[in-house]
Design an enzyme around this catalytic site. Sequence first.
Site, PDB file in Angstrom:
ATOM      1  N   HIS A  23      26.046 -27.159  -9.495  1.00 38.88           N
ATOM      2  CA  HIS A  23      25.389 -25.848  -9.517  1.00 38.88           C
ATOM      3  C   HIS A  23      23.879 -26.018  -9.432  1.00 38.88           C
ATOM      4  CE1 HIS A  23      24.094 -26.242 -13.703  1.00 38.88           C
ATOM      5  NE2 HIS A  23      25.326 -26.624 -14.029  1.00 38.88           N
ATOM      6  N   HIS A  26      21.796 -28.774 -11.325  1.00 43.75           N
ATOM      7  CA  HIS A  26      21.758 -30.147 -10.780  1.00 43.75           C
ATOM      8  C   HIS A  26      20.810 -30.216  -9.592  1.00 43.75           C
ATOM      9  CE1 HIS A  26      25.943 -29.432 -12.307  1.00 43.75           C
ATOM     10  NE2 HIS A  26      25.392 -30.233 -13.194  1.00 43.75           N
ATOM     11  N   CYS A 131      30.845 -33.723 -29.390  1.00 47.34           N
ATOM     12  CA  CYS A 131      30.877 -32.600 -28.437  1.00 47.34           C
ATOM     13  C   CYS A 131      31.285 -33.167 -27.081  1.00 47.34           C
ATOM     14  CB  CYS A 131      29.521 -31.911 -28.336  1.00 47.34           C
ATOM     15  SG  CYS A 131      29.489 -30.709 -26.981  1.00 47.34           S
ATOM     16  N   CYS A 134      28.802 -32.449 -24.173  1.00 45.71           N
ATOM     17  CA  CYS A 134      27.640 -33.359 -24.124  1.00 45.71           C
ATOM     18  C   CYS A 134      28.076 -34.807 -24.002  1.00 45.71           C
ATOM     19  CB  CYS A 134      26.813 -33.263 -25.407  1.00 45.71           C
ATOM     20  SG  CYS A 134      26.048 -31.685 -25.712  1.00 45.71           S
ATOM     21  N   CYS A 148      27.920 -26.399 -30.779  1.00 49.65           N
ATOM     22  CA  CYS A 148      26.896 -27.007 -29.929  1.00 49.65           C
ATOM     23  C   CYS A 148      26.236 -25.875 -29.144  1.00 49.65           C
ATOM     24  CB  CYS A 148      27.531 -28.006 -28.959  1.00 49.65           C
ATOM     25  SG  CYS A 148      26.425 -28.433 -27.597  1.00 49.65           S
ATOM     26  N   HIS A 151      26.911 -25.811 -25.324  1.00 51.15           N
ATOM     27  CA  HIS A 151      28.271 -25.617 -24.813  1.00 51.15           C
ATOM     28  C   HIS A 151      29.046 -24.549 -25.558  1.00 51.15           C
ATOM     29  CE1 HIS A 151      27.119 -29.627 -23.221  1.00 51.15           C
ATOM     30  NE2 HIS A 151      27.625 -29.070 -22.137  1.00 51.15           N
ATOM     31  N   LYS A 300      21.483 -22.000 -21.479  1.00 50.60           N
ATOM     32  CA  LYS A 300      21.475 -23.012 -20.432  1.00 50.60           C
ATOM     33  C   LYS A 300      22.595 -22.731 -19.439  1.00 50.60           C
ATOM     34  CE  LYS A 300      22.319 -27.839 -19.503  1.00 50.60           C
ATOM     35  NZ  LYS A 300      23.264 -28.873 -19.828  1.00 50.60           N
ATOM     36  N   LYS A 303      28.248 -25.618 -16.290  1.00 51.96           N
ATOM     37  CA  LYS A 303      29.610 -25.533 -15.770  1.00 51.96           C
ATOM     38  C   LYS A 303      30.533 -25.125 -16.894  1.00 51.96           C
ATOM     39  CE  LYS A 303      28.764 -29.749 -14.300  1.00 51.96           C
ATOM     40  NZ  LYS A 303      28.655 -31.041 -13.597  1.00 51.96           N
TER      41      LYS A 303
HETATM   42  N1  MSP Z   1      26.037 -37.463 -16.764  1.00 53.84           N
HETATM   43  C1  MSP Z   1      24.984 -37.119 -17.631  1.00 53.84           C
HETATM   44  C2  MSP Z   1      23.706 -37.833 -17.259  1.00 53.84           C
HETATM   45  C3  MSP Z   1      23.782 -39.320 -17.232  1.00 53.84           C
HETATM   46  S1  MSP Z   1      22.311 -40.066 -16.673  1.00 53.84           S
HETATM   47  C4  MSP Z   1      22.483 -41.696 -17.055  1.00 53.84           C
HETATM   48  C5  MSP Z   1      24.767 -35.599 -17.564  1.00 53.84           C
HETATM   49  N2  MSP Z   1      25.264 -34.986 -16.492  1.00 53.84           N
HETATM   50  S2  MSP Z   1      25.168 -33.403 -16.220  1.00 53.84           S
HETATM   51  O1  MSP Z   1      25.816 -33.201 -14.964  1.00 53.84           O
HETATM   52  O2  MSP Z   1      25.692 -32.672 -17.316  1.00 53.84           O
HETATM   53  O3  MSP Z   1      23.674 -33.049 -16.151  1.00 53.84           O
HETATM   54  C6  MSP Z   1      22.738 -33.843 -15.533  1.00 53.84           C
HETATM   55  C7  MSP Z   1      21.424 -33.162 -15.437  1.00 53.84           C
HETATM   56  O4  MSP Z   1      21.550 -31.959 -14.686  1.00 53.84           O
HETATM   57  C8  MSP Z   1      20.779 -32.648 -16.722  1.00 53.84           C
HETATM   58  O5  MSP Z   1      20.083 -33.494 -17.468  1.00 53.84           O
HETATM   59  C9  MSP Z   1      19.773 -31.766 -16.116  1.00 53.84           C
HETATM   60  O6  MSP Z   1      18.767 -32.607 -15.581  1.00 53.84           O
HETATM   61  C10 MSP Z   1      20.522 -31.124 -15.014  1.00 53.84           C
HETATM   62  N3  MSP Z   1      21.001 -29.829 -15.436  1.00 53.84           N
HETATM   63  C11 MSP Z   1      22.286 -29.422 -15.699  1.00 53.84           C
HETATM   64  N4  MSP Z   1      22.257 -28.106 -16.029  1.00 53.84           N
HETATM   65  C12 MSP Z   1      20.978 -27.669 -15.972  1.00 53.84           C
HETATM   66  C13 MSP Z   1      20.353 -26.441 -16.114  1.00 53.84           C
HETATM   67  N5  MSP Z   1      21.001 -25.335 -16.433  1.00 53.84           N
HETATM   68  N6  MSP Z   1      19.017 -26.393 -15.892  1.00 53.84           N
HETATM   69  C14 MSP Z   1      18.282 -27.480 -15.502  1.00 53.84           C
HETATM   70  N7  MSP Z   1      18.842 -28.640 -15.360  1.00 53.84           N
HETATM   71  C15 MSP Z   1      20.156 -28.793 -15.686  1.00 53.84           C
HETATM   72  O7  MSP Z   1      24.153 -35.061 -18.462  1.00 53.84           O
END
Ligand code: MSP
Length: 484
Positions: A23, A26, A131, A134, A148, A151, A300, A303
């Site tokens: 989304h 990312h 969690c 997370c 959390c 989430h 936040k 997903k």
């Molecule tokens: N897999 C772990 C990261 C491991 S790195 C060694 C993880 N994955 S994640 O898919 O949940 O999220 C990765 C990153 O996506 C978050 O840290 C953030 O940078 C970004 N984001 C996910 N949702 C977000 C928002 N709603 N807003 C901004 N960034 C967000 O955590």
Amino acid sequence: MNKSSNKPFYVTTPIYYVNAKPHIGHAYTTVAADCVARFKRLQGTEVFFSTGTDEHGVKIQKKAEEAGESPAAFVDEIALQFQALWKQLNISYTGFIRTTDPAHKKVVQKVLQNLYGRKIIYKGSYEGLYCVGCEQFKTADDLINGKCPDHDRAPEFVKEDAYLMQMTVLQNELITRIETDELRIAPEQYKTEMLSFLKNETLEDISISRKNVAWGIPLPFDETHTTYVWVDAFLNYLTVLGWEGDTDTLPQEWPADVQFIGKDILRVHATIWPALLMHLGLPTPQMLFTHGHILSGGKKMSKTLGNAIAIDEMFEKFGTDGTRYLLMSAGTFGDDVDLTMERMTEKYNADLANGLGNLVSRVIKLASQIESWRDFELAEQEFVSNRGFGTRTSYNSDFEEYNVSGALAFVWREIDRANKKIDEEKPWELVTSDPERFRKVMGELLERLYVISRLLDPFMPDTANKIRKALEDKKTELLFQRIK
Ligand code: MSP
């Protein structure tokens, strides 16, 4: 250790969980990293830019079960979706790592064996509130009303035999590195937050294995456990460079110049990750640049919460460069930003259709009234060196500090200034009333538009090229020869 002068610039994004479709959260981190990578390349620096997918752990295992698929088939599908998205967003990464790659798994096992052999990893047991969203243990202080906050879910109580990694012994060293900026955490507010955490809480040794999670990398010294997903994931930053796990041969790119992360994953990146590196005797990253969250309705976007704006919806409405622009201009890079489709549509119309679009079409149209390009005078010779590419602009310094939204705002100030110049000078009247002034004004406008296209390169690469193409079509080669 590896600071030779020809070390490539190394920028990373987090690797994304493949529990569901990507989304805009990312896309946010990845586009920002892409803008920085492109900026550096345009400055003539060699860049390694990594991204990838984080494919193990209980969260993904559960999602695959729900979908009635094997985890391996499930992750394959979603990893492809991430790759397709980055293609569509014109992301110029040089390395894409999947944690299910056999080469990565081998390195994870090698590192764990090394740490176990040196008693840095030892057998014990662990209990806590976990969690799944997370993939982290939480303390009571992390929760709001027992849930959390990211989430909106109560964590599960987990108590099991586990292998632990020493953390407490590194607490003071971590504080020193962060305080002295050897491990820089930026922007400043996140450094303050991390230091206050590290000074007020005891860092406990952490569990690096799970006994009841089948979807993970088996510990090499005890196959009844799988590796904790974060330990597995962090090593991606080295395996993506081709590292084979030997601590005496490091890829020349390491340490990373900047690692972009969301604030939700700052704590793990500023504790477990440097701890792993320090235990291995490897340098810690130069900077963890932390950004805020994209919120939707004050929470936040995620997903798990199901409140995310699908990236496809943005592509449909705004195209690739429009999407990149709207994400990077959403607010100060570092702070939280609240986004809605409605507000993005307004901004698209105001800044892109009216602001930039209008400037390009007016300048190109007016340029067709220039009769002879041969002896064309440049109105503001100094413009390019002083304002466009010079080192004194806030554009460059903002980029150097990873203030991506700040650098983009500079470009829009230039666009507004150029539009204002057209409104004030009314060149369409000057064509007949004062041809000499017309040529002078057009000289300046053409230069400005050219420079704007250059400044736009890291953010909107296709649009920037199209602008230059349109200028070239107007036979402005003579002009370009002088200002390129
Ligand atoms: N897999 C772990 C990261 C491991 S790195 C060694 C993880 N994955 S994640 O898919 O949940 O999220 C990765 C990153 O996506 C978050 O840290 C953030 O940078 C970004 N984001 C996910 N949702 C977000 C928002 N709603 N807003 C901004 N960034 C967000 O955590």
